[in-house]
Design a protein around this motif. Structure first.
Motif, PDB file in Angstrom:
ATOM      1  N   LYS A 124       8.884  -9.625   0.235  1.00 54.57           N
ATOM      2  CA  LYS A 124       9.702  -8.376  -0.009  1.00 54.57           C
ATOM      3  C   LYS A 124      11.065  -8.537  -0.603  1.00 54.57           C
ATOM      4  CE  LYS A 124       7.330  -5.120   2.700  1.00 54.57           C
ATOM      5  NZ  LYS A 124       7.143  -4.216   4.036  1.00 54.57           N
ATOM      6  N   GLU A 125      11.638  -9.609   0.109  1.00 57.76           N
ATOM      7  CA  GLU A 125      13.142  -9.949  -0.290  1.00 57.76           C
ATOM      8  C   GLU A 125      13.081 -10.573  -1.680  1.00 57.76           C
ATOM      9  OE1 GLU A 125      14.808 -12.459   2.687  1.00 57.76           O
ATOM     10  OE2 GLU A 125      16.027 -10.534   3.369  1.00 57.76           O
ATOM     11  N   GLU A 126      12.067 -11.433  -1.850  1.00 55.50           N
ATOM     12  CA  GLU A 126      11.974 -12.147  -3.238  1.00 55.50           C
ATOM     13  C   GLU A 126      11.890 -11.453  -4.405  1.00 55.50           C
ATOM     14  OE1 GLU A 126       8.863 -15.250  -2.696  1.00 55.50           O
ATOM     15  OE2 GLU A 126      10.112 -16.295  -1.316  1.00 55.50           O
ATOM     16  N   HIS A 127      11.182  -9.986  -4.145  1.00 55.20           N
ATOM     17  CA  HIS A 127      10.928  -9.109  -5.069  1.00 55.20           C
ATOM     18  C   HIS A 127      11.914  -7.754  -4.947  1.00 55.20           C
ATOM     19  CE1 HIS A 127       7.196 -11.641  -5.054  1.00 55.20           C
ATOM     20  NE2 HIS A 127       7.155 -11.061  -6.254  1.00 55.20           N
ATOM     21  N   GLY A 128      12.800  -8.357  -4.600  1.00 54.67           N
ATOM     22  CA  GLY A 128      14.077  -7.169  -4.470  1.00 54.67           C
ATOM     23  C   GLY A 128      13.733  -5.779  -3.593  1.00 54.67           C
ATOM     24  N   ASN A 129      13.047  -6.032  -2.691  1.00 55.21           N
ATOM     25  CA  ASN A 129      12.837  -5.213  -1.417  1.00 55.21           C
ATOM     26  C   ASN A 129      11.765  -4.049  -2.370  1.00 55.21           C
ATOM     27  OD1 ASN A 129      14.062  -6.356   0.757  1.00 55.21           O
ATOM     28  ND2 ASN A 129      15.881  -5.646   0.314  1.00 55.21           N
ATOM     29  N   ASN A 130      11.123  -4.392  -3.277  1.00 58.26           N
ATOM     30  CA  ASN A 130       9.946  -3.208  -4.041  1.00 58.26           C
ATOM     31  C   ASN A 130       9.077  -3.046  -2.943  1.00 58.26           C
ATOM     32  OD1 ASN A 130       8.279  -2.429  -5.245  1.00 58.26           O
ATOM     33  ND2 ASN A 130       8.304  -3.780  -7.285  1.00 58.26           N
ATOM     34  N   LYS A 131       8.878  -1.851  -2.564  1.00 55.13           N
ATOM     35  CA  LYS A 131       7.920  -1.329  -1.641  1.00 55.13           C
ATOM     36  C   LYS A 131       6.334  -1.614  -2.063  1.00 55.13           C
ATOM     37  CE  LYS A 131      11.014   2.003   0.193  1.00 55.13           C
ATOM     38  NZ  LYS A 131      11.127   2.752   1.482  1.00 55.13           N
ATOM     39  N   ASN A 132       6.123  -1.830  -3.496  1.00 50.56           N
ATOM     40  CA  ASN A 132       5.039  -2.111  -3.699  1.00 50.56           C
ATOM     41  C   ASN A 132       4.566  -3.526  -3.677  1.00 50.56           C
ATOM     42  OD1 ASN A 132       4.482   0.517  -4.586  1.00 50.56           O
ATOM     43  ND2 ASN A 132       5.613   0.049  -6.542  1.00 50.56           N
ATOM     44  N   VAL A 133       5.325  -4.435  -2.992  1.00 48.87           N
ATOM     45  CA  VAL A 133       5.020  -5.742  -2.907  1.00 48.87           C
ATOM     46  C   VAL A 133       4.920  -6.061  -1.256  1.00 48.87           C
ATOM     47  CG1 VAL A 133       5.921  -8.063  -2.887  1.00 48.87           C
ATOM     48  CG2 VAL A 133       6.284  -6.483  -4.706  1.00 48.87           C
ATOM     49  N   GLY A 134       4.281  -6.894  -0.878  1.00 48.69           N
ATOM     50  CA  GLY A 134       3.939  -7.313   0.766  1.00 48.69           C
ATOM     51  C   GLY A 134       2.996  -6.384   1.165  1.00 48.69           C
ATOM     52  N   MET A 135       3.062  -6.549   2.588  1.00 48.58           N
ATOM     53  CA  MET A 135       2.018  -5.772   3.117  1.00 48.58           C
ATOM     54  C   MET A 135       2.780  -4.380   3.877  1.00 48.58           C
ATOM     55  SD  MET A 135       0.214  -8.755   5.470  1.00 48.58           S
ATOM     56  CE  MET A 135      -0.989  -7.773   6.339  1.00 48.58           C
ATOM     57  N   SER A 136       2.009  -3.494   3.718  1.00 46.29           N
ATOM     58  CA  SER A 136       2.720  -2.031   4.393  1.00 46.29           C
ATOM     59  C   SER A 136       2.373  -2.027   5.877  1.00 46.29           C
ATOM     60  CB  SER A 136       1.859  -0.844   3.943  1.00 46.29           C
ATOM     61  OG  SER A 136       0.393  -0.986   4.464  1.00 46.29           O
ATOM     62  N   LEU A 137       3.106  -1.288   6.407  1.00 45.09           N
ATOM     63  CA  LEU A 137       2.770  -1.074   8.252  1.00 45.09           C
ATOM     64  C   LEU A 137       1.099  -1.059   8.405  1.00 45.09           C
ATOM     65  CD1 LEU A 137       4.049  -0.896  10.838  1.00 45.09           C
ATOM     66  CD2 LEU A 137       4.178   1.658  10.619  1.00 45.09           C
ATOM     67  N   GLU A 138       0.537   0.103   7.642  1.00 45.47           N
ATOM     68  CA  GLU A 138      -0.860   0.079   7.801  1.00 45.47           C
ATOM     69  C   GLU A 138      -1.592  -1.251   7.758  1.00 45.47           C
ATOM     70  OE1 GLU A 138      -2.814   2.382   9.096  1.00 45.47           O
ATOM     71  OE2 GLU A 138      -0.954   3.591   9.435  1.00 45.47           O
ATOM     72  N   ASP A 139      -1.244  -2.083   6.840  1.00 45.28           N
ATOM     73  CA  ASP A 139      -2.046  -3.632   6.619  1.00 45.28           C
ATOM     74  C   ASP A 139      -1.541  -4.355   7.756  1.00 45.28           C
ATOM     75  OD1 ASP A 139      -2.759  -2.475   4.036  1.00 45.28           O
ATOM     76  OD2 ASP A 139      -1.070  -3.713   3.062  1.00 45.28           O
ATOM     77  N   VAL A 140      -0.336  -4.474   8.109  1.00 47.62           N
ATOM     78  CA  VAL A 140      -0.003  -5.192   9.324  1.00 47.62           C
ATOM     79  C   VAL A 140      -0.876  -4.706  10.595  1.00 47.62           C
ATOM     80  CG1 VAL A 140       1.851  -6.087  10.823  1.00 47.62           C
ATOM     81  CG2 VAL A 140       2.417  -5.725   8.278  1.00 47.62           C
ATOM     82  N   ILE A 141      -0.762  -3.437  10.673  1.00 54.00           N
ATOM     83  CA  ILE A 141      -1.522  -2.904  11.960  1.00 54.00           C
ATOM     84  C   ILE A 141      -3.102  -3.365  11.796  1.00 54.00           C
ATOM     85  CG2 ILE A 141      -2.389  -0.932  13.001  1.00 54.00           C
ATOM     86  CD1 ILE A 141       0.437   0.505  12.656  1.00 54.00           C
ATOM     87  N   GLU A 142      -3.770  -3.228  10.753  1.00 48.90           N
ATOM     88  CA  GLU A 142      -5.083  -3.515  10.621  1.00 48.90           C
ATOM     89  C   GLU A 142      -5.180  -5.088  10.806  1.00 48.90           C
ATOM     90  OE1 GLU A 142      -7.664  -1.548  10.259  1.00 48.90           O
ATOM     91  OE2 GLU A 142      -6.415  -0.141  10.679  1.00 48.90           O
ATOM     92  N   GLU A 143      -4.257  -6.062  10.162  1.00 55.72           N
ATOM     93  CA  GLU A 143      -4.476  -7.414  10.493  1.00 55.72           C
ATOM     94  C   GLU A 143      -4.348  -7.754  12.134  1.00 55.72           C
ATOM     95  OE1 GLU A 143      -4.882 -10.115   8.407  1.00 55.72           O
ATOM     96  OE2 GLU A 143      -5.490  -8.613   6.935  1.00 55.72           O
ATOM     97  N   CYS A 144      -3.378  -7.014  12.765  1.00 57.18           N
ATOM     98  CA  CYS A 144      -3.088  -7.290  14.086  1.00 57.18           C
ATOM     99  C   CYS A 144      -4.445  -7.138  14.753  1.00 57.18           C
ATOM    100  CB  CYS A 144      -2.195  -6.418  14.672  1.00 57.18           C
ATOM    101  SG  CYS A 144      -0.502  -7.010  14.379  1.00 57.18           S
TER     102      CYS A 144
END
Length: 128
Positions: free
Chosen positions: A45-65
């Motif tokens: 996210k930092e590499e892409h200027g904290n763009n909310k469309n980049v990286g995993m969302s909270l829901e994605d992280v929860i599902e991975e866990c």
């Protein structure tokens, strides 16, 4: 089921939020799967200027866990079931493993240090 799913989601959300706050405060991620996942996601996210469309969302992280937890549970249970099946098929190995455990631990509760002395049990659980 809905109540259990909500409890799991709430617990994971709380855990993830605490880790993200610590990560943003400059604390190093813990050396576990969640820490590595969050640190990687934070850097992305930092590499892409904290763009909310980049990286995993909270829901994605929860599902991975949940995926890793339940996959690990299934893998462990399958290992234990097959171990029991094979030990019942080869009672001589079962007896040898039992004798080794009794020799190493006796009536004591097994501990981490004693596990390294279980050669036969290691062969039974982790054949190469």
């Amino acid at each position: 089921m809905k109540e259990i799913a909500k409890d799991i989601k709430d617990s994971l959300t709380d855990m993830i939020n605490k880790r993200e706050i610590a990560l943003k405060a400059g604390e190093s991620a813990k050396d576990d799967l969640l820490g590595i996942l969050l640190e990687s996601n934070h850097k992305e996210k930092e590499e892409h200027g904290n763009n909310k469309n980049v990286g995993m969302s909270l829901e994605d992280v929860i599902e991975e866990c949940k995926l890793f937890y339940f996959a690990g549970q299934e893998t462990t249970s399958v290992l234990l079931v097959w171990t029991m099946v094979l030990l019942s098929r080869y009672p001589d190995w079962q007896a040898r493993a039992r004798e080794e455990v009794i020799q190493v631990f006796g009536n004591k509760k097994p501990d981490f240090d004693g596990l390294s002395h279980l050669k036969i049990v290691s062969i039974v659980l982790f054949p190469s």
